[in-house]
Design an enzyme around this catalytic site. Structure first.
Site, short mmCIF file in Angstrom:
data_model
loop_
_atom_site.label_atom_id
_atom_site.label_comp_id
_atom_site.label_asym_id
_atom_site.label_seq_id
_atom_site.Cartn_x
_atom_site.Cartn_y
_atom_site.Cartn_z
N GLY A 51 0.84 -1.19 0.00
CA GLY A 51 0.00 0.00 0.00
C GLY A 51 0.87 1.24 0.00
N CYS A 78 5.19 -6.22 1.65
CA CYS A 78 5.48 -4.79 1.54
C CYS A 78 4.84 -4.03 2.71
CB CYS A 78 5.03 -4.27 0.17
SG CYS A 78 5.74 -2.67 -0.21
N TYR A 79 3.79 -3.22 2.50
CA TYR A 79 3.14 -2.56 3.63
C TYR A 79 2.66 -3.60 4.64
CZ TYR A 79 0.02 0.62 6.20
OH TYR A 79 -0.59 1.36 7.17
N HIS A 166 7.62 -7.86 -3.70
CA HIS A 166 6.33 -8.35 -4.21
C HIS A 166 6.47 -9.69 -4.92
CE1 HIS A 166 3.95 -4.77 -3.35
NE2 HIS A 166 5.06 -4.10 -3.56
N GLU A 168 4.14 -11.47 -5.96
CA GLU A 168 3.04 -11.66 -6.90
C GLU A 168 3.35 -11.15 -8.30
OE1 GLU A 168 3.31 -9.59 -4.43
OE2 GLU A 168 2.04 -7.83 -4.55
N ASP A 223 -9.86 -7.39 -25.01
CA ASP A 223 -10.78 -7.28 -23.88
C ASP A 223 -12.24 -7.13 -24.33
OD1 ASP A 223 -8.43 -7.27 -22.48
OD2 ASP A 223 -8.46 -5.13 -22.07
N LYS A 369 -5.06 -9.55 -18.06
CA LYS A 369 -4.95 -9.86 -19.49
C LYS A 369 -4.61 -11.33 -19.74
CE LYS A 369 -4.60 -6.79 -22.60
NZ LYS A 369 -5.68 -5.88 -22.90
#
Ligand code: XMP
Length: 593
Positions: A51, A78-79, A166, A168, A223, A369
């Site tokens: 964050g 992280c945060y 991170h 992820e 999309d 995506k």
């Protein structure tokens, strides 16, 4: 059903975490960090996101200390890492240097969530200002980076694991193994799949639309095409009115290509609306990126409303369909604690209002995506459509930078053996989960990827005035940058035509040389800057590699192809220099505005 809860402190990456957890086969849900402990207890594991805030700031988002005593396994990122340390009795302070981008993670002990990694070094993505300065009692440090001694911690007894970077994001080596191991620790059942998503989504569309119909704005990109096939499968094509708006900011010849493409992909009635004059008129004299974005988004809606009225589409019988995907909403400040990076055209305030009224349907708004492409393939769309590079709704308009007046910058950048010139324009970036609007710096020196790759991040980490680094590929007059003068101007037809010509040359080169599809997307940007002359323009090449656009690395194309392309670009009347953007995301966004 087993689920992982992601407690969102406003990270750009909270939904990406959800995407990763899904890719590992587990359902997840994004929750507010102050959700009641009795609810949190029902989840198999909790992931505390990153964050933009600082835990030492009294107004920063909080979490009940009781959450750490629930006995549910916790992964803080992280945060989430910092707030865990802070709440459990450790100390967090402003880092001496921030880390924005790739850093070298040293796994000291391969246990806890690091159990699937070998002790050693990994390239990982970090984006933070603050760092942990003291670890609470009961926690052990099992990994570090050169700028941070306490990057990974573990409290085995309480099953709490924290990491500063991170895992992820795709560019973190070993990141999926960390998340996979966390899921192993939680024992959550793995029963999510793309087929299940399609089935659930078709049911959800049928239920939400009821006996109404859908007016869908379609762009020819992956999309909106996938949105169309999902809607068509649920409702039948006769209940969808598909409209393509030609803004004038498409690539050269793209409108006719898209029309042919969609016909082939099974969109029976595509209605085209020529809005070129309206867009150029509305943007005349406008130079601020957010103002441009808002005008473009609002005009989309205005046109949609007019067309509905002309066609007599009763708003009580029609919903508005959009092919919004997740990154579009998060970058527009989509969740409570998130900072606004930029307003995507399908998240202007009026659309937000329609969403509240339940008048919008966005079947793929939770997806990234990579997942949209998986759905497209499963639903039978041809590869050449599913694999198209992303192209933003506002099109070339956000790649044509405009200036009211020169935007001077006074910073002396030391880039070692490279000459460095900060440029008098600004572009959008994202650092520590915050939007930045800062200057690029242009380097001149050896065309050597090894050197350039290491220089870029150093400069953006060190100089506050800068969020992008460029390499100077070619100059029309002279062999080094002597002067850079601004050419004030807004979005004119002439400038867009110039950009379309340049973009066409760039895309032809990319499609010719990028056989391994390393390039996710390649914006060509027109800068109102004249090098060693007055009144001219410059071009920036921005090829990036990514899997979901939340993070990206600049792509290192072969130098002979770059030089040949630059020569061709300098032939375009008015182009004075060609630059190559060597900034990753973070700290630079993919687009410049
Ligand atoms: P950034 O520039 O934020 O872009 O790194 C992330 C991805 O989003 C695309 N993009 C947009 N797509 N409407 C869209 O549909 C928009 O307003 C918009 N702005 C950026 C961008 O091209 C990249 O793929």
């Amino acid at each position: 059903m087993d689920k992982i809860a992601i407690l969102d402190f406003g990270s750009q990456f909270s939904h990406l975490l959800a995407n990763r957890v899904r890719r590992l086969g587990v359902y997840s849900e994004i929750l507010d960090p102050d959700t009641d402990s009795d609810i949190l207890r029902q989840y198999k594991g909790l992931i505390l996101s990153g964050g933009p805030a600082s835990v030492n700031d009294p107004s920063s988002p909080q979490i009940h200390a009781g959450v750490f005593e629930l006995g549910v396994p916790i992964l803080g990122i992280c945060y989430g890492h910092q707030i865990t340390m802070h709440k459990m009795g450790g100390r967090v302070q402003k880092g001496v240097v921030g880390e924005y981008g790739l850093t070298n993670f040293h796994v000291k002990e391969a246990r806890g969530v690091l159990a699937q990694l070998d002790p050693g070094h990994y390239q990982v993505y970090a984006s933070h200002f603050d760092s942990v300065a003291a670890v609470p009692e009961g926690f052990e440090v099992i990994g570090s980076t050169p700028d941070d001694d306490f990057t990974a911690t573990i409290n085995e007894e309480k099953k709490i694991y924290t990491i500063q970077f991170h895992p992820e994001v795709t560019h973190s080596e070993g990141g999926m193994k960390i998340l996979d191991e966390f899921i192993n620790i939680t024992g959550a059942k793995r029963d999510w799949s793309i087929d299940k998503f399609i089935e659930e989504e078709i049911n959800a569309i049928t239920e939400k639309v009821g006996d109404k119909k859908v007016f869908l704005l379609i762009s020819g990109g992956v999309d909106s095409s996938v949105t169309y096939v999902l809607l068509a499968k649920a409702l039948g094509p006769e209940r969808i009115y598909a409209m393509y708006v030609d803004t004038g900011f498409m690539r050269k010849n793209e409108t006719s290509e898209i029309q042919a493409f969609l016909k082939e992909a099974g969109v029976p009635n595509l209605h085209t609306y020529d809005a070129k004059d309206r867009y150029f008129d509305a943007l005349e004299g406008k130079t601020d990126p957010e103002v441009k974005r808002k005008i473009i988004g609002d005009l989309f809606l205005e046109i949609q409303r007019e067309v509905s009225a002309e066609l007599g589409l009763n708003p009580d019988e029609w919903l508005l369909g959009q092919g919004t995907i997740y990154p579009d909403t998060i970058e527009s400040g989509g969740t409570k604690n998130a900072d606004k990076i930029k307003t995507h055209h399908n998240r202007v305030p009026e659309i937000e209002e329609l969403i509240k009224q339940g008048k919008i349907i966005e079947p793929i708004s939770e997806l990234y995506k990579d997942e949209v492409r998986m759905v497209g393939r499963k639903m039978g769309l041809p590869d050449k459509m599913v694999d198209r590079h992303p192209f933003p709704g506002p099109g070339l308009a956000v790649r044509c930078l405009c200036l009211d007046a020169p935007d001077p910058v006074d910073v002396d950048v030391d880039a070692g053996e490279y000459a460095a010139t900060a440029l008098p324009v600004k572009s959008v970036g994202v650092q520590g989960d915050e939007r930045t609007y800062r200057h690029p710096v242009a380097l001149e020196g050896p065309a050597d990827w090894d050197k350039l790759r290491t220089h870029g991040p150093k400069l953006t980490n060190t100089y506050n005035e800068i969020n992008r680094v460029l390499y100077t590929v070619a100059i029309e007059n002279g062999d080094k940058i002597e002067t850079v003068s601004a050419t004030p101007g807004s979005m004119t037809r002439d400038r867009i035509t110039m950009l379309q010509e340049a973009d066409k040359l760039v895309m032809e080169t990319i499609y010719r040389i990028d056989k391994d599809k390393l390039v996710w997307q390649c914006p060509t940007v027109l800068l109102p800057l004249s090098v060693n002359s007055e009144g001219g323009e410059s071009i920036v090449l921005r090829p990036v590699s990514s899997t979901e656009a939340m993070t990206a690395n600049f792509t290192e194309l072969p130098w002979d192809a770059i030089n040949e392309l630059a020569k061709a670009l300098l032939q375009i009347e008015g182009i004075t220099a060609v630059f190559y953007d060597i900034t990753n995301k973070p700290p630079g966004t993919i687009e410049w505005e």
